[in-house]
Design a protein around this motif. Structure first.
Motif, PDB file in Angstrom:
ATOM      1  N   MET A 140       0.848  -1.191   0.000  1.00  6.25           N
ATOM      2  CA  MET A 140       0.000   0.000   0.000  1.00  6.25           C
ATOM      3  C   MET A 140       0.886   1.244   0.000  1.00  6.25           C
ATOM      4  N   ALA A 141       0.390   2.288  -0.660  1.00  8.13           N
ATOM      5  CA  ALA A 141       1.158   3.536  -0.768  1.00  8.13           C
ATOM      6  C   ALA A 141       1.286   4.210   0.599  1.00  8.13           C
ATOM      7  N   ASN A 142       2.473   4.699   0.893  1.00  9.02           N
ATOM      8  CA  ASN A 142       2.722   5.360   2.172  1.00  9.02           C
ATOM      9  C   ASN A 142       2.853   6.864   2.038  1.00  9.02           C
ATOM     10  N   THR A 143       3.611   7.307   1.048  1.00  6.61           N
ATOM     11  CA  THR A 143       3.850   8.739   0.908  1.00  6.61           C
ATOM     12  C   THR A 143       2.649   9.429   0.267  1.00  6.61           C
ATOM     13  N   THR A 144       2.579  10.720   0.472  1.00  7.88           N
ATOM     14  CA  THR A 144       1.486  11.521  -0.085  1.00  7.88           C
ATOM     15  C   THR A 144       1.483  11.452  -1.602  1.00  7.88           C
ATOM     16  N   SER A 145       2.680  11.546  -2.196  1.00  6.38           N
ATOM     17  CA  SER A 145       2.776  11.525  -3.652  1.00  6.38           C
ATOM     18  C   SER A 145       2.369  10.165  -4.219  1.00  6.38           C
ATOM     19  N   ALA A 146       2.699   9.097  -3.495  1.00  9.31           N
ATOM     20  CA  ALA A 146       2.327   7.751  -3.940  1.00  9.31           C
ATOM     21  C   ALA A 146       0.814   7.562  -3.867  1.00  9.31           C
ATOM     22  N   LYS A 147       0.207   8.125  -2.832  1.00  9.26           N
ATOM     23  CA  LYS A 147      -1.257   8.038  -2.691  1.00  9.26           C
ATOM     24  C   LYS A 147      -1.948   8.796  -3.825  1.00  9.26           C
ATOM     25  N   LYS A 148      -1.390   9.957  -4.150  1.00  6.47           N
ATOM     26  CA  LYS A 148      -1.938  10.745  -5.254  1.00  6.47           C
ATOM     27  C   LYS A 148      -1.768   9.985  -6.570  1.00  6.47           C
ATOM     28  N   ALA A 149      -0.632   9.361  -6.755  1.00  7.05           N
ATOM     29  CA  ALA A 149      -0.376   8.575  -7.973  1.00  7.05           C
ATOM     30  C   ALA A 149      -1.387   7.447  -8.112  1.00  7.05           C
ATOM     31  N   VAL A 150      -1.727   6.799  -7.007  1.00  7.55           N
ATOM     32  CA  VAL A 150      -2.720   5.722  -7.008  1.00  7.55           C
ATOM     33  C   VAL A 150      -4.075   6.262  -7.464  1.00  7.55           C
ATOM     34  N   ARG A 151      -4.442   7.452  -6.959  1.00  6.87           N
ATOM     35  CA  ARG A 151      -5.717   8.064  -7.363  1.00  6.87           C
ATOM     36  C   ARG A 151      -5.717   8.399  -8.848  1.00  6.87           C
ATOM     37  N   LYS A 152      -4.612   8.962  -9.322  1.00  7.20           N
ATOM     38  CA  LYS A 152      -4.500   9.339 -10.739  1.00  7.20           C
ATOM     39  C   LYS A 152      -4.587   8.112 -11.645  1.00  7.20           C
ATOM     40  N   ILE A 153      -3.892   7.050 -11.243  1.00  9.53           N
ATOM     41  CA  ILE A 153      -3.891   5.816 -12.028  1.00  9.53           C
ATOM     42  C   ILE A 153      -5.294   5.226 -12.093  1.00  9.53           C
ATOM     43  N   ALA A 154      -6.016   5.282 -10.970  1.00 10.48           N
ATOM     44  CA  ALA A 154      -7.379   4.754 -10.932  1.00 10.48           C
ATOM     45  C   ALA A 154      -8.285   5.521 -11.889  1.00 10.48           C
ATOM     46  N   ARG A 155      -8.162   6.856 -11.907  1.00 13.91           N
ATOM     47  CA  ARG A 155      -8.964   7.680 -12.828  1.00 13.91           C
ATOM     48  C   ARG A 155      -8.617   7.354 -14.274  1.00 13.91           C
ATOM     49  N   ARG A 156      -7.326   7.298 -14.561  1.00 12.14           N
ATOM     50  CA  ARG A 156      -6.848   7.039 -15.927  1.00 12.14           C
ATOM     51  C   ARG A 156      -7.305   5.665 -16.407  1.00 12.14           C
ATOM     52  N   THR A 157      -7.240   4.663 -15.513  1.00  9.05           N
ATOM     53  CA  THR A 157      -7.664   3.305 -15.844  1.00  9.05           C
ATOM     54  C   THR A 157      -9.144   3.286 -16.207  1.00  9.05           C
ATOM     55  N   ALA A 158      -9.955   4.011 -15.442  1.00  6.99           N
ATOM     56  CA  ALA A 158     -11.392   4.068 -15.708  1.00  6.99           C
ATOM     57  C   ALA A 158     -11.669   4.694 -17.076  1.00  6.99           C
ATOM     58  N   VAL A 159     -10.948   5.762 -17.397  1.00  8.99           N
ATOM     59  CA  VAL A 159     -11.129   6.436 -18.686  1.00  8.99           C
ATOM     60  C   VAL A 159     -10.723   5.512 -19.824  1.00  8.99           C
ATOM     61  N   ASN A 160      -9.571   4.862 -19.676  1.00  8.31           N
ATOM     62  CA  ASN A 160      -9.080   3.959 -20.724  1.00  8.31           C
ATOM     63  C   ASN A 160     -10.003   2.766 -20.918  1.00  8.31           C
ATOM     64  N   LYS A 161     -10.542   2.255 -19.815  1.00 15.78           N
ATOM     65  CA  LYS A 161     -11.469   1.120 -19.888  1.00 15.78           C
ATOM     66  C   LYS A 161     -12.714   1.523 -20.665  1.00 15.78           C
ATOM     67  N   ASN A 162     -13.197   2.725 -20.406  1.00 16.67           N
ATOM     68  CA  ASN A 162     -14.371   3.240 -21.105  1.00 16.67           C
ATOM     69  C   ASN A 162     -14.084   3.379 -22.598  1.00 16.67           C
ATOM     70  N   ARG A 163     -12.923   3.921 -22.938  1.00 14.74           N
ATOM     71  CA  ARG A 163     -12.536   4.096 -24.352  1.00 14.74           C
ATOM     72  C   ARG A 163     -12.426   2.750 -25.059  1.00 14.74           C
ATOM     73  N   ARG A 164     -11.784   1.795 -24.390  1.00 16.49           N
ATOM     74  CA  ARG A 164     -11.597   0.462 -24.983  1.00 16.49           C
ATOM     75  C   ARG A 164     -12.944  -0.208 -25.216  1.00 16.49           C
ATOM     76  N   SER A 165     -13.836  -0.068 -24.261  1.00 18.49           N
ATOM     77  CA  SER A 165     -15.174  -0.640 -24.368  1.00 18.49           C
ATOM     78  C   SER A 165     -15.926  -0.025 -25.546  1.00 18.49           C
ATOM     79  N   ARG A 166     -15.782   1.284 -25.695  1.00 18.11           N
ATOM     80  CA  ARG A 166     -16.429   2.005 -26.790  1.00 18.11           C
ATOM     81  C   ARG A 166     -15.928   1.514 -28.151  1.00 18.11           C
ATOM     82  N   VAL A 167     -14.626   1.329 -28.260  1.00 14.97           N
ATOM     83  CA  VAL A 167     -14.030   0.833 -29.504  1.00 14.97           C
ATOM     84  C   VAL A 167     -14.587  -0.555 -29.826  1.00 14.97           C
ATOM     85  N   ARG A 168     -14.623  -1.424 -28.829  1.00 18.59           N
ATOM     86  CA  ARG A 168     -15.111  -2.794 -29.037  1.00 18.59           C
ATOM     87  C   ARG A 168     -16.567  -2.790 -29.493  1.00 18.59           C
TER      88      ARG A 168
END
Length: 88
Positions: free
Chosen positions: A1-29
């Motif tokens: 699990m992320a400990n530092t503030t920056s690592a926690k923020k990175a986890v949040r950013k990655i989660a948002r980006r993953t959701a967007v990419n998943k939506n795009r991929r689904s749309r293409v399919r």
């Protein structure tokens, strides 16, 4: 699990980006599936319209980094080839 503030923020950013990419991929399919269904049905006008809609969607996914550029081009090319064969 992320400990530092920056690592926690990175986890949040990655989660948002993953959701967007998943939506795009689904749309293409979905767009590609519509072309496939029109091809199976043998409806050439519907297949051409579906391909016309799917092509920009595939290329947009490549631009956004969801698909590799060559992968998107290959998919468009193969679908176009099948639509063209349907007309003949």
């Amino acid at each position: 699990m992320a400990n530092t503030t920056s690592a926690k923020k990175a986890v949040r950013k990655i989660a948002r980006r993953t959701a967007v990419n998943k939506n795009r991929r689904s749309r293409v399919r979905t767009f590609v599936r519509k072309v496939e269904e029109a091809l199976v049905a043998g409806d050439k006008t519907a297949a051409q319209e579906a391909l016309k809609a799917a092509q920009p969607e595939l290329m947009r996914a490549a631009t956004k980094g969801v698909l590799h550029k060559n992968t998107a081009s290959r998919k468009v090319s193969r679908l176009a080839q099948r639509v063209k064969a349907l007309n003949a």
